[in-house]
Write an enzyme that holds these catalytic residues in place. Structure first.
Site, short mmCIF file in Angstrom:
data_model
loop_
_atom_site.label_atom_id
_atom_site.label_comp_id
_atom_site.label_asym_id
_atom_site.label_seq_id
_atom_site.Cartn_x
_atom_site.Cartn_y
_atom_site.Cartn_z
N PRO A 150 -18.30 1.01 -4.76
CA PRO A 150 -17.70 2.23 -5.79
C PRO A 150 -16.17 2.01 -6.60
O PRO A 150 -15.11 1.51 -6.28
CB PRO A 150 -17.19 3.94 -5.54
CG PRO A 150 -17.99 3.19 -4.33
CD PRO A 150 -18.15 2.36 -3.52
N GLY A 194 -11.49 5.22 -5.84
CA GLY A 194 -11.47 5.56 -4.35
C GLY A 194 -10.63 6.80 -4.32
O GLY A 194 -9.88 7.17 -6.32
N GLY A 206 -7.18 8.28 -2.20
CA GLY A 206 -6.36 7.79 -1.36
C GLY A 206 -5.86 8.99 -0.40
O GLY A 206 -6.04 9.58 -0.72
N TYR A 250 -1.41 7.59 8.83
CA TYR A 250 -1.13 8.27 8.16
C TYR A 250 -1.85 9.45 9.10
O TYR A 250 -1.55 10.84 7.99
CB TYR A 250 -2.69 8.79 6.41
CG TYR A 250 -2.53 6.87 5.31
CD1 TYR A 250 -1.20 6.65 6.26
CD2 TYR A 250 -4.04 7.61 4.72
CE1 TYR A 250 -1.62 5.58 4.65
CE2 TYR A 250 -3.59 5.87 4.10
CZ TYR A 250 -2.15 5.23 4.03
OH TYR A 250 -2.95 4.40 3.08
N HIS A 286 -3.03 -3.82 7.78
CA HIS A 286 -2.53 -2.24 6.73
C HIS A 286 -1.29 -3.28 5.92
O HIS A 286 -0.33 -3.58 4.92
CB HIS A 286 -1.67 -1.84 7.29
CG HIS A 286 -1.92 -0.64 6.92
ND1 HIS A 286 -1.54 0.94 7.17
CD2 HIS A 286 -0.87 -0.33 5.48
CE1 HIS A 286 -1.42 1.81 6.14
NE2 HIS A 286 -1.15 1.45 5.12
#
Length: 333
Positions: free
Chosen positions: A16, A19, A21, A54, A112
Site C-alpha cells: 500500500p 502506511g 507508523g 517500539y 533498523h
C-alpha cells in the site's frame, strides 16, 4: 476506501502506498498506539510499520488478531533492533516479533540501523552505549545473510534496509544474495535527500519515508535549535491554502508525487483519516512538486546522536555525508 498499491516485481506482492507508523516517540503508551492501529485499520490503512524496539508489538498483535481483515490484505513490517544483529540473534528477534504480532510471517523485515549500537528507552541525547561501533561491512553482511535466511525459511517475504547512506547501500548491493526490497529513510519537504532517493529508485528499491510530516513530536533528544518545521515552511503553507487542506496533507502529497511510501503516525482519528485521504485525491502537479524542491534545506531531524561510538566527532559521522564511511582503524580488519 483502500489505498493504491505498488506491485513488487519479484513476488507480485502489493505494498500500500501509505502506511501508519507505530513509534510512540517515548510518550505514547503501547495501549494507545494499539488503539491508533485499530482506528487506522477501520479507516482503510492496510500497511502497519512496527518494530520490536517500539515496545508495543504485543498490543498491536491483539488488534491484528481481532480486526477481521484477511492476512493477505495486510502488509505488516517489523525491524530487527541494534542489539540483535548477528545470525543467531536475527532469527530469535523475528520469532519474538511474530509471536507478539500473532502472525505466521512478516511482509517486510528491516535492519533498523546499520550498526549494533543501542540506547535505553527514554534516554537523553548524551546517552552512549559502551559497546557502540561504526558501520563494519563484514558484520553487517553477517546480519544481512541471516535476513536472507528468513526469506528462504518463509518467516518473512521481503527484507530491507533502514537509515542507510548511499555508500553503505552500494556495499550491501555488491555483496548480497537477496537485494533489499525497500529502504526506509527520513524524507519530508525540508529533508529530501535527492541523491540517495535517486540512487534507491534507480536500483529498483522502494523508498519508505519516515517522519514524513517533519516529526513534530519526536523525542527531545532529536531536537536542536536549527531544526525547521516543515508544516510552517512558506511554500508548504502556500500550497496548503491553494489546495484548501492542512499543511500535513501537502507533505504527504509531496511524498506520493515523488514515489515515496510515507508512514505518518498519529493517535487521533481526525488526523489518521486526513492523512489517509490526502494521498487518495488532489495530487500535486509537476510544477508544484518542482516548486517544493526549494523547500529542501537538508534539515535532518533524526540525527542519531545516541548511536555514536567513542571516536566519532558528531552525528554527521553516522551518515557518510562526504561519501566515505567513517570507521577508525582499530575497527578494521
Amino acid at each position: 476506501m483502500q489505498p493504491e498499491t505498488i506491485t513488487i516485481t519479484s513476488t507480485q506482492a502489493k505494498l500500500p502506498v501509505i502506511g501508519v507508523g507505530t513509534f510512540g516517540s517515548d510518550h505514547v503508551s503501547s495501549e494507545e498506539m494499539a488503539h491508533s492501529v485499530e482506528l487506522a485499520l477501520q479507516i482503510g490503512y492496510r500497511n502497519i510499520d512496527c518494530a520490536s524496539v517500539y515496545g508495543n508489538e504485543r498490543e498491536i498483535g491483539n488488534v491484528l488478531k481481532n480486526c477481521g481483515i484477511g492476512r493477505s490484505d495486510l502488509w505488516i513490517t517489523s525491524k530487527v533492533w541494534n542489539d540483535s544483529h548477528g545470525r543467531k540473534r536475527v532469527k530469535e528477534s523475528v520469532k519474538r516479533s511474530l509471536k507478539d504480532l500473532q502472525l505466521d510471517y512478516l511482509d517486510l523485515y528491516l535492519v533498523h540501523w546499520p550498526f549494533p549500537n543501542y540506547h535505553p528507552p527514554m534516554c537523553d541525547v548524551s546517552s552512549r552505549s559502551p559497546d557502540a561501533r561504526p558501520y563494519i561491512h563484514e558484520e553487517y553482511m553477517e546480519t544481512w545473510s541471516a535476513m536472507e535466511d528468513l526469506v528462504r525459511d518463509g518467516l518473512v517475504r521481503h527484507i530491507g534496509t533502514s537509515n542507510m547512506s548511499k555508500a553503505k547501500l552500494q556495499l550491501v548491493l555488491a555483496s548480497c544474495s537477496i537485494r533489499p526490497t525497500v529502504n526506509e529513510m527520513e524524507l519530508h519537504p525540508c529533508f529530501q535527500q535527492p541523491q540517495l532517493l535517486s540512487f534507491v529508485t534507480e536500483q529498483g528499491i522502494i523508498p519508505i519515508g519516515y517522519s514524513p510530516l517533519g516529526s513534530p513530536h519526536r523525542p527531545e533528544r532529536d531536537m536542536t535549535n536549527e531544526d525547521v518545521v516543515d508544516m510552517e515552511h512558506p511554500l508548504v503553507v502556500e500550497l496548503a491554502k491553494k489546495h484548501n487542506c492542512h499543511p500535513a496533507a501537502i507533505c504527504l502529497k509531496w511524498a506520493r508525487g515523488n514515489g515515496i511510501v510515507p508512514i505518518p503516525q498519529s493517535t487521533k482519528e481526525r488526523n489518521l483519516r486526513s492523512n489517509f485521504e490526502s494521498i487518495q485525491n488532489d495530487p500535486l502537479t509537476d510544477e508544484e512538486l518542482a516548486l517544493l524542491r526549494e523547500a529542501d534545506c537538508n534539515n535532518r531531524l533524526i540525527k542519531g546522536q545516541v548511536f555514536l561510538w567513542e571516536e566519532a566527532e558528531s552525528w554527521h559521522d553516522l551518515w557518510d555525508e562526504n561519501g566515505t564511511i567513517a570507521c577508525p582503524d582499530r575497527y578494521k580488519n
